[in-house]
Write a protein that holds these residues in place. Structure first.
Motif, PDB file in Angstrom:
ATOM      1  N   LEU A 235      33.757 -33.222 107.697  1.00 19.92           N
ATOM      2  CA  LEU A 235      33.494 -32.056 107.060  1.00 19.92           C
ATOM      3  C   LEU A 235      32.523 -31.818 106.287  1.00 19.92           C
ATOM      4  CD1 LEU A 235      37.023 -30.077 107.249  1.00 19.92           C
ATOM      5  CD2 LEU A 235      35.126 -30.121 108.950  1.00 19.92           C
ATOM      6  N   LEU A 236      31.532 -30.945 105.983  1.00 17.39           N
ATOM      7  CA  LEU A 236      30.493 -30.733 104.877  1.00 17.39           C
ATOM      8  C   LEU A 236      31.075 -29.695 103.913  1.00 17.39           C
ATOM      9  CD1 LEU A 236      27.611 -30.163 106.984  1.00 17.39           C
ATOM     10  CD2 LEU A 236      28.073 -32.264 105.703  1.00 17.39           C
ATOM     11  N   PRO A 237      30.769 -29.699 102.695  1.00 21.17           N
ATOM     12  CA  PRO A 237      30.986 -28.615 101.794  1.00 21.17           C
ATOM     13  C   PRO A 237      30.918 -27.349 102.615  1.00 21.17           C
ATOM     14  CG  PRO A 237      29.617 -30.325 100.708  1.00 21.17           C
ATOM     15  CD  PRO A 237      29.734 -30.676 102.189  1.00 21.17           C
ATOM     16  N   GLY A 238      31.956 -26.619 102.423  1.00 16.35           N
ATOM     17  CA  GLY A 238      32.111 -25.205 102.954  1.00 16.35           C
ATOM     18  C   GLY A 238      32.792 -25.370 104.275  1.00 16.35           C
ATOM     19  N   GLY A 239      33.330 -26.657 104.612  1.00 16.62           N
ATOM     20  CA  GLY A 239      34.108 -26.598 105.952  1.00 16.62           C
ATOM     21  C   GLY A 239      33.368 -26.538 107.064  1.00 16.62           C
ATOM     22  N   GLN A 240      31.996 -27.001 107.092  1.00 13.21           N
ATOM     23  CA  GLN A 240      31.254 -26.944 108.341  1.00 13.21           C
ATOM     24  C   GLN A 240      31.593 -28.352 108.713  1.00 13.21           C
ATOM     25  OE1 GLN A 240      27.316 -25.589 107.476  1.00 13.21           O
ATOM     26  NE2 GLN A 240      27.703 -23.743 108.700  1.00 13.21           N
TER      27      GLN A 240
END
Length: 318
Positions: free
Chosen positions: A247-252
């Motif tokens: 996951l990336l920052p922000g949950g993507q």
């Protein structure tokens, strides 16, 4: 998906290989048992020109046994060719290889006429690991990256059997995209030559067709295996990324990390014993690729001829 990888050291390897083959009695071509057709080097086939050949399907412990049997039969049907399957951890591989090479060159042997064998294969097919296993000591640097071995080595497999090891060699143009992504998925091609997300998506489509149950089990995906098989590959990659915490920052979902997870699981065998091609499928897409390439060459030749006809006359000699 066009994938090409032929770094400079491979050109030097090709020249050295051409010279070495003049003195060789038997060629061992090490293939990846998960992609036996795609990992067979067409350049080598041209160079050996009927020389006795032993096709070795390496990493057979990672490949589907039924499809391995099909490939062994496919290669063994060729003239002056034998085929076996093995993996680097099996007991006594040197005895097996020496025996098969002697069958292919019965006129060679003894100190007066030692059997000269060359082992060749694509990058990262397991040659260095196999060499170390054959001799019971480290004679070749092994790594899970293509292009580690850069020079020829000679070792004695028996008193009258000499084995020449060569660096991994691809070919200048991979004409079939189906072979290109399979080679990339196996780790035979340098990472800078392909997009990991594209390769992972192609691999997922193949696994959805052949082994959706394994995808479901490995990544604990919701729904039935049939539903996993029917899901668009890009959505499946997203689901795998979420399950693996890519996951990336922000949950993507980070598609690159999700792709790395899928490719890593395939290469390590975490997805089970998988073979990505059958002899029939390989021949079909190679025939289509060669036909398309011939068409492209014909169109280019026609375009060059047209430009020459339309060019203004030269003023030379006026």
């Amino acid at each position: 998906m066009g994938i090409q990888w032929f770094p400079g050291h491979m050109r030097a390897t090709l020249r050295a290989l051409s010279e070495r083959l003049k003195t060789i009695d038997v060629v061992i071509e090490l293939l990846d048992a998960r992609l036996p057709g795609s990992s067979a080097n067409p350049l080598l086939a041209e160079l050996i020109a009927g020389k006795p050949t032993l096709k070795v399907l390496n990493k057979e412990d990672l490949a589907d046994p039924a499809r391995t049997a099909q490939w062994l039969q496919y290669y063994a049907a060729r003239q002056a060719t034998r085929a076996i399957a093995l993996h680097a951890q099996m007991a006594g591989p040197a005895r097996v290889l020496v025996a098969e090479c002697r069958r292919l060159a019965p006129h060679r042997g003894g100190m007066a006429k030692p059997l000269r064998v060359l082992i060749a294969g694509i990058p990262n097919v397991g040659k260095s690991t196999l060499m170390n296993t054959l001799l019971g000591r480290r004679v070749a640097q092994a790594a899970d990256e293509p292009g580690v071995t850069r020079r020829e080595q000679r070792v004695a497999l028996a008193d009258d059997v000499y084995l020449f090891d060569t660096p991994g060699l691809l070919w200048p143009k991979i004409v079939a995209p189906d072979s290109g992504w399979r080679l990339a998925a196996s780790g035979a091609i340098g990472r800078n030559a392909y997009d990991e997300e594209d390769v992972a998506l192609a691999l997922l489509r193949q696994l959805q067709a052949d082994h959706p149950d394994r995808l479901q089990a490995r990544y604990r995906l919701p729904g039935t295996a049939a539903e996993v098989a029917a899901q668009p590959a890009h959505e499946l990659l997203q689901a795998i990324g979420r399950r693996r915490g890519a996951l990336l920052p922000g949950g993507q979902v980070d598609p690159h990390k999700a792709a790395e997870a899928v490719l890593g699981d395939f290469r390590s065998g975490a997805l089970g014993r998988v073979t990505l091609e059958t002899p029939q499928a390989f021949e079909a897409w190679m025939a289509a690729a060669h036909a398309a390439e011939a068409q492209r060459q014909a169109e280019r030749a026609a375009a060059r001829a047209s430009r020459r006809r339309d060019a203004p006359p030269s003023d030379a000699g006026v």
